[in-house]
Enzyme design. Structure first.
Site, short mmCIF file in Angstrom:
data_model
loop_
_atom_site.label_atom_id
_atom_site.label_comp_id
_atom_site.label_asym_id
_atom_site.label_seq_id
_atom_site.Cartn_x
_atom_site.Cartn_y
_atom_site.Cartn_z
N HIS A 154 -16.63 -17.75 -13.46
CA HIS A 154 -16.30 -17.46 -12.05
C HIS A 154 -14.82 -17.08 -11.91
O HIS A 154 -14.25 -17.26 -10.84
CB HIS A 154 -16.63 -18.64 -11.14
N SER A 275 5.15 4.19 -12.32
CA SER A 275 4.86 4.61 -10.96
C SER A 275 5.89 5.64 -10.55
O SER A 275 7.06 5.54 -10.92
CB SER A 275 4.91 3.40 -10.03
N LYS A 281 7.28 -0.67 -12.15
CA LYS A 281 5.88 -0.75 -12.54
C LYS A 281 5.60 -0.29 -13.97
O LYS A 281 6.21 0.64 -14.48
CB LYS A 281 5.02 0.12 -11.60
N GLU A 288 -7.76 1.26 -17.27
CA GLU A 288 -8.39 1.56 -15.96
C GLU A 288 -9.29 2.79 -16.07
O GLU A 288 -10.35 2.86 -15.46
CB GLU A 288 -7.31 1.79 -14.91
#
Ligand code: ARG
Length: 461
Positions: A154, A275, A281, A288
């Site tokens: 979970h 970024s 970043k 991804e």
């Protein structure tokens, strides 16, 4: 090159140019060029054995086809499809004899044969790419064999596990994926050629010999089925989809573990991006994209099923849609596997952070319950007791192993000083010592076993 159609005789009018373009598969099925030539060479031998062409004609055809194979495909050709391209070039090279090659053959059995030949190799390529990713996982596990991370259920801290155990979980998924490819290959490796358009051929083509010649293990038993069966495409796409499920789960774990919130993994610059706005970043775009591309492969599978649903027998042009779906899935999955391997070779571990996370959050609560069980308490009661201990520990802002014995004994008089031995991180890990568990000795064995299985090129064959 001539743009003459393979089927022009019955037609007097010209095709609408837009429709002609719409109808073409050459822009994508030229990928079948090499297998189309190979299958035609074998077919010319079958025609010769059947006495349909003379030995002289057969060798003329073969030499022509071999030369075409060497010339390669012309991507700028305006041919309707790769089969038209090869045949037209053959006629250009050797004249009328070339026009005998298609005797007793249809593009329907031809394309099914070509596609199966192509897929046989694609399955082998995929198997190799998966093995590469498995190797990267094993190497990463071996290089970080002492690292412990929290295991989650979970997405809540559950029980500590070795990082290597986590790597091997993905290794197992990929092992099943490789087995599936081997099983799919068996059904792919069946020869449709000799089924002609739909009813079978009226020439004495020895299909068994033709199958052997092309390396097929068997001959399709029903001509109607042979030309309209695209189960192999669905199986291929389904294998690819399940593989993508696995890669996307790995990607997601890596993305999470590399976030500041978890901070167990660090992705090197080689596989990260920045970024355009936020200078601080460093983003895990590599993983991804792998996660995202899973959707595209599932789309190919669902699209293929929808295309085939309720198609009447036998061949229908709808089936031309099979190629782009399969080619795209193959390219996508291959790319994802390569990037995943590269990512696993460019990840470093923040051991300290992982250890702290693995030793906090009451992940040894089950050990305390098991300890009470060993002292004679029924598990249900022990579970209840430890629940209240955890509640107290939360109040005191302490971990279980930090609670003084006097506090622990308030919950059960059966607790003694030996309790601290079972509450350590090492004891927690190493108690999971049955087959499949995360105890160090089991994981070391599992890694060795993984290494052994990597030596097999085709698992389960
Ligand atoms: N390009 C076609 C395909 O991929 C080849 C088969 C064409 N057959 C036909 N009867 N029109 O399906």
């Amino acid at each position: 090159m001539s743009e003459k159609k393979l089927w022009g005789g019955r037609f007097s009018g010209e095709a609408d140019p837009q429709f002609a373009e719409f109808n073409r598969s050459f822009p994508f099925d030229r990928r079948l060029f090499e297998v189309d030539v190979r299958a035609s060479i074998a077919y010319s031998r079958a025609l010769e054995r059947a006495g349909v062409v003379s030995p002289g004609e057969a060798s003329q055809i073969r030499e022509g086809l071999e030369r075409i194979g060497e010339e390669g495909v012309n991507p700028d050709s305006s041919a309707e499809d790769v089969h038209s391209f090869v045949e037209a070039r053959l006629v250009e090279l050797i004249g009328d004899t070339g026009r005998k090659l298609h005797t007793g053959r249809s593009r329907n059995d031809q394309v099914a044969t070509d596609f199966r030949l192509w897929m046989r190799e694609a399955l082998e390529d995929l198997n190799r790419s998966i093995r590469e990713a498995q190797t990267a996982l094993v190497e990463f596990a071996e290089a970080n064999s002492e690292v412990v991370i929290p295991g989650y259920t979970h997405l809540q801290r559950a029980q500590p596990v070795l990082l290597a155990h986590w790597c091997l979980a993905y290794f197992e998924m990929l092992a099943r994926d490789r087995e599936r490819l081997v099983e799919t290959r068996r059904r792919v490796n069946v020869l449709p050629l000799g089924s002609a358009a739909l009813a079978g051929t009226s020439f004495p083509i020895d299909r068994e010999t033709l199958a052997v010649d092309l390396g097929f293990e068997s001959v399709a038993r029903n001509s109607l089925d042979a030309v309209s069966d695209r189960d192999f495409c669905v199986e291929f796409l389904s294998d690819c989809s399940l593989l993508m499920v696995h890669l996307s789960r790995l990607a997601e774990d890596v993305i999470l573990y590399a976030s500041s919130e978890f901070g167990f993994l660090l992705l090197s610059d080689a596989i990260s991006t920045g970024s355009s706005l936020m200078p601080q970043k460093k983003n895990p775009d590599s993983m991804e994209l792998v996660r995202g591309k899973a959707g595209r492969v599932f789309g190919a599978l669902v699209g293929m099923l929808a295309t085939l649903k309720a198609l009447p027998l036998a061949y229908n042009k709808d089936m031309q849609e099979d190629k782009e779906a399969v080619f795209d899935a193959f390219d996508t999955v291959t790319g994802c596997l390569q990037v995943t391997s590269t990512v696993m070779r460019n990840v470093t571990v923040n051991e300290e952070r992982a250890r702290v996370a693995a030793s906090t959050g009451y992940m040894n609560a089950t050990e305390l319950a098991d300890y009470l069980v060993r002292k004679g308490m029924p598990f249900r009661e022990a579970h209840e007791v430890v629940g209240t201990v955890v509640m107290r520990a939360i109040d005191l802002k302490q971990e279980l192993h930090q609670l003084p014995l006097s506090v622990l004994q308030q919950f059960s008089t059966q607790i003694d000083t030996d309790v601290y031995d079972v509450l350590t991180l090492d004891a927690t890990l190493n108690s999971k010592s049955q087959i499949g568990g995360t105890a160090r000795e089991r994981v070391i064995e599992a890694l060795a076993e993984a290494r052994r299985s990597l030596a097999e090129s085709f698992p389960g064959k």
